[in-house]
Motif scaffolding. Sequence first.
Motif, PDB file in Angstrom:
ATOM      1  N   THR A  66      21.936  58.491  47.235  1.00  0.00           N
ATOM      2  CA  THR A  66      20.686  59.173  47.539  1.00  0.00           C
ATOM      3  C   THR A  66      20.874  60.688  47.566  1.00  0.00           C
ATOM      4  OG1 THR A  66      21.048  58.855  49.919  1.00  0.00           O
ATOM      5  CG2 THR A  66      19.668  57.230  48.774  1.00  0.00           C
ATOM      6  N   LEU A  94      20.610  62.178  59.560  1.00  0.00           N
ATOM      7  CA  LEU A  94      19.988  61.136  58.730  1.00  0.00           C
ATOM      8  C   LEU A  94      18.498  61.397  58.520  1.00  0.00           C
ATOM      9  CD1 LEU A  94      21.740  57.887  60.002  1.00  0.00           C
ATOM     10  CD2 LEU A  94      22.157  59.131  57.868  1.00  0.00           C
ATOM     11  N   HIS A  97      18.179  64.102  55.940  1.00  0.00           N
ATOM     12  CA  HIS A  97      18.485  63.561  54.614  1.00  0.00           C
ATOM     13  C   HIS A  97      17.336  62.690  54.111  1.00  0.00           C
ATOM     14  CE1 HIS A  97      20.666  62.223  51.170  1.00  0.00           C
ATOM     15  NE2 HIS A  97      20.565  60.959  51.547  1.00  0.00           N
ATOM     16  N   ARG A  98      16.764  61.891  54.997  1.00  0.00           N
ATOM     17  CA  ARG A  98      15.647  61.033  54.623  1.00  0.00           C
ATOM     18  C   ARG A  98      14.475  61.862  54.100  1.00  0.00           C
ATOM     19  NH1 ARG A  98      10.934  58.631  56.491  1.00  0.00           N
ATOM     20  NH2 ARG A  98      10.748  56.432  55.939  1.00  0.00           N
ATOM     21  N   GLU A  99      14.220  62.982  54.722  1.00  0.00           N
ATOM     22  CA  GLU A  99      13.138  63.865  54.267  1.00  0.00           C
ATOM     23  C   GLU A  99      13.409  64.380  52.854  1.00  0.00           C
ATOM     24  OE1 GLU A  99      10.136  64.346  55.659  1.00  0.00           O
ATOM     25  OE2 GLU A  99      10.823  62.843  57.109  1.00  0.00           O
TER      26      GLU A  99
END
Length: 128
Positions: A66, A94, A97-99
């Motif tokens: 990702t 996290l 990173h998800r954003e």
Amino acid sequence: MTMTEPAPGLSISEVAAETGLTTSTLRYYEQEGLLRGEIDRASSSHRRYSPEDIAWVGFITKLRSTGMPIRDIRRYTELARQGEITTPARLALLVEHRERVLSQLAEIQQSLATIDFKIATYERFSTR
């Protein structure tokens, strides 16, 4: 001749086959400090990966796929080694990173919509 008990865990080549990574990548992850702990060694000095090691490799592989940079994975790993006290910091890493991943997905979806439009245009021309 005495039979010796095989060392528990999987060899590096078995882990490579199971994860789809190369043995070089697994060694690189170890050298870069991305693995949560020391990988056990058999008496022959060959690496032996535990189920927990393999699960961790799977997790960092997802982070890499990702687009998480190695430096951020290293930071996450360092925090994880410190235990529960670092849970808020790991969560923040996290979430951040998800954003980024969600933003990349939105860009990809827009690009896909453009490609789909172009395909539909060509299909209309080819059926005339």
